[in-house]
Enzyme design. Structure first.
Site, PDB file in Angstrom:
ATOM      1  N   HIS A 268     -16.045  -5.881  25.267  1.00  0.00           N
ATOM      2  CA  HIS A 268     -15.006  -6.795  25.749  1.00  0.00           C
ATOM      3  C   HIS A 268     -14.329  -7.184  24.494  1.00  0.00           C
ATOM      4  O   HIS A 268     -13.385  -6.283  24.130  1.00  0.00           O
ATOM      5  CB  HIS A 268     -15.952  -7.974  26.078  1.00  0.00           C
ATOM      6  CG  HIS A 268     -15.214  -9.242  26.817  1.00  0.00           C
ATOM      7  ND1 HIS A 268     -13.909  -9.040  27.133  1.00  0.00           N
ATOM      8  CD2 HIS A 268     -15.637 -10.616  27.072  1.00  0.00           C
ATOM      9  CE1 HIS A 268     -13.562 -10.295  27.622  1.00  0.00           C
ATOM     10  NE2 HIS A 268     -14.594 -11.080  27.621  1.00  0.00           N
ATOM     11  N   HIS A 307      -9.610  -0.132  31.403  1.00  0.00           N
ATOM     12  CA  HIS A 307      -9.764  -1.534  31.892  1.00  0.00           C
ATOM     13  C   HIS A 307     -10.374  -1.776  33.131  1.00  0.00           C
ATOM     14  O   HIS A 307      -9.825  -0.918  33.939  1.00  0.00           O
ATOM     15  CB  HIS A 307      -8.524  -2.445  31.628  1.00  0.00           C
ATOM     16  CG  HIS A 307      -8.522  -3.772  31.523  1.00  0.00           C
ATOM     17  ND1 HIS A 307      -8.653  -4.686  32.653  1.00  0.00           N
ATOM     18  CD2 HIS A 307      -8.459  -4.691  30.254  1.00  0.00           C
ATOM     19  CE1 HIS A 307      -8.820  -5.998  32.257  1.00  0.00           C
ATOM     20  NE2 HIS A 307      -8.868  -5.915  30.780  1.00  0.00           N
ATOM     21  N   ASP A 363      -6.703  -4.281  23.041  1.00  0.00           N
ATOM     22  CA  ASP A 363      -7.499  -3.839  21.889  1.00  0.00           C
ATOM     23  C   ASP A 363      -7.141  -2.750  21.215  1.00  0.00           C
ATOM     24  O   ASP A 363      -7.086  -2.732  19.917  1.00  0.00           O
ATOM     25  CB  ASP A 363      -8.840  -3.917  22.019  1.00  0.00           C
ATOM     26  CG  ASP A 363      -9.489  -5.206  22.460  1.00  0.00           C
ATOM     27  OD1 ASP A 363      -8.955  -6.155  22.101  1.00  0.00           O
ATOM     28  OD2 ASP A 363     -10.233  -5.420  23.129  1.00  0.00           O
TER      29      ASP A 363
HETATM   30  N1  ACO Z   1     -12.952   6.568  27.114  1.00  0.00           N
HETATM   31  C1  ACO Z   1     -13.304   7.659  28.047  1.00  0.00           C
HETATM   32  N2  ACO Z   1     -13.704   7.497  29.248  1.00  0.00           N
HETATM   33  C2  ACO Z   1     -13.481   6.366  29.818  1.00  0.00           C
HETATM   34  C3  ACO Z   1     -13.192   5.272  29.099  1.00  0.00           C
HETATM   35  C4  ACO Z   1     -12.917   5.292  27.726  1.00  0.00           C
HETATM   36  N3  ACO Z   1     -12.449   4.162  26.805  1.00  0.00           N
HETATM   37  N4  ACO Z   1     -13.126   4.243  29.789  1.00  0.00           N
HETATM   38  C5  ACO Z   1     -13.669   4.533  31.314  1.00  0.00           C
HETATM   39  N5  ACO Z   1     -13.742   5.828  31.084  1.00  0.00           N
HETATM   40  C6  ACO Z   1     -14.164   6.715  32.243  1.00  0.00           C
HETATM   41  C7  ACO Z   1     -15.845   6.505  32.498  1.00  0.00           C
HETATM   42  O1  ACO Z   1     -16.455   7.314  32.003  1.00  0.00           O
HETATM   43  C8  ACO Z   1     -15.666   6.873  34.081  1.00  0.00           C
HETATM   44  O2  ACO Z   1     -15.344   8.451  34.332  1.00  0.00           O
HETATM   45  P1  ACO Z   1     -16.341   8.872  35.494  1.00  0.00           P
HETATM   46  O3  ACO Z   1     -15.580   8.443  36.803  1.00  0.00           O
HETATM   47  O4  ACO Z   1     -16.151  10.374  35.177  1.00  0.00           O
HETATM   48  O5  ACO Z   1     -17.839   8.274  35.509  1.00  0.00           O
HETATM   49  C9  ACO Z   1     -14.502   6.246  34.487  1.00  0.00           C
HETATM   50  O6  ACO Z   1     -13.336   6.291  33.205  1.00  0.00           O
HETATM   51  C10 ACO Z   1     -14.397   4.604  35.083  1.00  0.00           C
HETATM   52  O7  ACO Z   1     -14.719   4.047  34.048  1.00  0.00           O
HETATM   53  P2  ACO Z   1     -15.688   2.876  34.010  1.00  0.00           P
HETATM   54  O8  ACO Z   1     -16.719   2.709  33.017  1.00  0.00           O
HETATM   55  O9  ACO Z   1     -16.490   2.914  35.381  1.00  0.00           O
HETATM   56  O10 ACO Z   1     -14.797   1.588  34.364  1.00  0.00           O
HETATM   57  P3  ACO Z   1     -15.307   0.039  34.199  1.00  0.00           P
HETATM   58  O11 ACO Z   1     -14.175  -0.798  34.888  1.00  0.00           O
HETATM   59  O12 ACO Z   1     -16.611  -0.426  34.452  1.00  0.00           O
HETATM   60  O13 ACO Z   1     -14.974  -0.244  32.407  1.00  0.00           O
HETATM   61  C11 ACO Z   1     -14.300  -0.708  30.280  1.00  0.00           C
HETATM   62  C12 ACO Z   1     -14.117  -0.769  31.962  1.00  0.00           C
HETATM   63  C13 ACO Z   1     -15.431  -1.494  29.996  1.00  0.00           C
HETATM   64  C14 ACO Z   1     -13.089  -1.437  29.662  1.00  0.00           C
HETATM   65  C15 ACO Z   1     -14.124   1.092  29.994  1.00  0.00           C
HETATM   66  O14 ACO Z   1     -12.819   1.229  30.228  1.00  0.00           O
HETATM   67  C16 ACO Z   1     -14.480   0.993  28.584  1.00  0.00           C
HETATM   68  O15 ACO Z   1     -15.657   0.923  28.136  1.00  0.00           O
HETATM   69  N6  ACO Z   1     -13.483   0.987  27.438  1.00  0.00           N
HETATM   70  C17 ACO Z   1     -13.468   1.017  26.336  1.00  0.00           C
HETATM   71  C18 ACO Z   1     -13.942  -0.486  25.696  1.00  0.00           C
HETATM   72  C19 ACO Z   1     -12.729  -1.087  25.488  1.00  0.00           C
HETATM   73  O16 ACO Z   1     -11.624  -0.803  25.063  1.00  0.00           O
HETATM   74  N7  ACO Z   1     -13.006  -2.366  26.017  1.00  0.00           N
HETATM   75  C20 ACO Z   1     -11.939  -3.628  25.984  1.00  0.00           C
HETATM   76  C21 ACO Z   1     -11.514  -3.807  27.415  1.00  0.00           C
HETATM   77  S1  ACO Z   1     -10.196  -4.913  27.382  1.00  0.00           S
HETATM   78  C22 ACO Z   1     -10.950  -6.678  26.896  1.00  0.00           C
HETATM   79  O17 ACO Z   1     -12.269  -6.679  27.297  1.00  0.00           O
HETATM   80  C23 ACO Z   1     -10.156  -7.573  26.151  1.00  0.00           C
END
Ligand code: ACO
Length: 429
Positions: A268, A307, A363
């Site tokens: 987050h 996201h 971010d």
């Molecule tokens: N890098 C690589 N792969 C990713 C990333 C990433 N940053 N984010 C998502 N994916 C992939 C997942 O592995 C998944 O792949 P799959 O379908 O092959 O299993 C797919 O994309 C979908 O991702 P989920 O994790 O299911 O998406 P979710 O909505 O649960 O997660 C989140 C969203 C937590 C923000 C995620 O994208 C992530 O972890 N990002 C990195 C952390 C980040 O930047 N957080 C800040 C968010 S903004 C904020 O809170 C202010």
């Protein structure tokens, strides 16, 4: 006119049910009538992570994740970032409309006059270890404010709510600056009422021996804009924490502390700190393709990408990327920027990221700006918590005024052992 309802056939019983649809949603409680037999509790919706569950009606923030749109109370984030100020936006979020001149002046004065904190706060700050994370200090001290203002428990008194909200918005920068100065062993700097909200924050952070601290106007303006961009984001993890904890009818200081703790996690608000660590680990532009390969193999995440809601470029990231140049003109260019730009360039052409609709989020660039402005990474979530307090309290007010809201208490699907009898330790296998 098509009927605003949903017809469900339960193939277990052959029975049909008609559920009303309102604002694009069915009521989860309407599922309860769907039972496979007389002893059945009724159908539940299983939704870990709340992917498809609306827990409230809200009039505060609108996001269209596919189109990359963010609006506060109907105003596009781009217009607010360019033309408004953080305190005006905070008023907008909390009260629903932009303030008139008189209201704005009174609000700015009120906030300015409430920036001081009780001297005893300094005493228990001393109890934190020298290397305590500023976010831990902030969450602890904001929670402790409830003990200084016991009147905050009177949450159904609208005047009391107004006072606590003003205290929270006013004191978050003071507590944040104190948490920073504690971690570097510097004496706390008093607020200066001649300065604007962000100027004063910079003053409390960086003032050393000068009689009057003169903040750089470009950096103060950039910080104000960053605060606008971070002020609210509808039902994210920390806001959900605020609403869940607030639904127990606890005072707002305690609920904000819970929200701040939720914000601290690396998925987050902690993501920009994680972005900088990632960029430093990558080390140079040349190492970017190898890192992308690691991410695609599932060994790493590309922090600052992806996201839950945005399946397009996060509109806040677009504004921040533009703003970075102005900040770097003052501070000098952050050398990690080139690695970030290269990561973005490669990721946006790569099918792994394109097919999953992974774009830079707020971010990805904010940490680079904060670092260039002189903030250590441990302060990044704190910088997020200050403006997000406006969103948290706006959502809290909406919760309290919503007659449909009850204490948050989700259901579970129990998959553990069936009832069994206790066996004394000596007879266990
Ligand atoms: N890098 C690589 N792969 C990713 C990333 C990433 N940053 N984010 C998502 N994916 C992939 C997942 O592995 C998944 O792949 P799959 O379908 O092959 O299993 C797919 O994309 C979908 O991702 P989920 O994790 O299911 O998406 P979710 O909505 O649960 O997660 C989140 C969203 C937590 C923000 C995620 O994208 C992530 O972890 N990002 C990195 C952390 C980040 O930047 N957080 C800040 C968010 S903004 C904020 O809170 C202010």
């Amino acid at each position: 006119m098509p009927k605003e309802s949903l017809t469900i056939t339960d193939n277990r019983t052959g029975k049909q049910y008609e559920l009303p649809v309102s604002n694009g949603a069915i009521r989860a409680m309407d599922l309860r009538q769907i039972k496979s037999g007389p002893d059945d509790f009724g159908l539940l919706a299983y939704d870990p992570g709340f992917f498809n569950t609306a827990a409230c009606n809200s009039k505060i923030t609108y996001i269209d994740g596919d189109k990359g749109i963010l609006e506060y109370r109907g105003y596009p984030i781009e217009q607010l970032a360019e033309r408004s100020t953080f305190l005006e936006v905070a008023w907008l979020l909390i009260n629903g409309e932009l303030p008139n001149k008189k209201q704005l002046d009174a609000w700015v004065t009120d906030v300015t006059m409430h920036t001081m904190v009780h001297e005893n706060i300094k005493k228990f700050l001393e109890g934190f270890r020298y290397d305590a994370h500023p976010m831990g200090i902030l969450a602890g001290t904001v929670s402790a404010l409830s003990t200084f203002y016991p009147d905050a428990a009177d949450i159904f008194n609208s005047r009391s709510r107004e006072i606590q909200i003003c205290r929270l918005i006013a004191k978050m920068p003071t507590l944040s600056a104190m948490s920073y100065r504690h971690s570097v062993g510097m004496p706390y700097a008093l607020p200066d009422n001649q300065l604007s909200y962000t100027e004063n924050f910079l003053n409390m952070l960086w003032k050393v021996t000068e009689v009057t601290y003169k903040p750089n106007p470009i950096l103060a303006k950039a910080l104000d804009m960053l605060f606008i961009l971070h002020a609210d984001h509808e039902q994210n993890c920390s806001t959900t924490a605020m609403r869940c904890v607030g639904s127990s009818q606890v005072d707002p200081f305690s609920a904000v502390a819970a929200a701040a703790v939720a914000l601290h996690g690396p998925l987050h608000g902690g993501a920009n700190e994680a972005v900088l660590k990632m960029l430093a680990q990558i080390g140079s532009k040349e190492n970017v393709p190898a890192f992308i390969k690691e991410v695609k193999s599932g060994k790493d995440l590309l922090m600052g990408f992806g996201h839950r809601v945005y399946k397009n470029y996060d509109p806040r990231a677009t504004i921040i990327k533009r703003m970075a140049e102005q900040v770097f003109d003052v501070t000098g260019r952050n050398p990690l920027l080139d690695i970030a730009l290269e990561l973005e360039r490669i990721a946006l052409q790569d099918d792994y990221f394109v097919s999953r609709k992974l774009y830079p989020n707020v971010d990805f660039y904010s940490g680079l700006i904060y670092q260039a402005m002189g903030f250590p990474p441990s302060m990044f979530t704190v910088l997020f918590a200050i403006p997000r307090t406006a969103g948290w309290v706006a959502q809290w007010l909406e919760l309290l005024e919503d007659k449909e809201q009850k204490i948050a208490r989700p259901r579970q699907i129990y998959l553990g052992p069936k009832r069994r009898d206790y066996v004394p330790a000596e007879r266990r296998a």
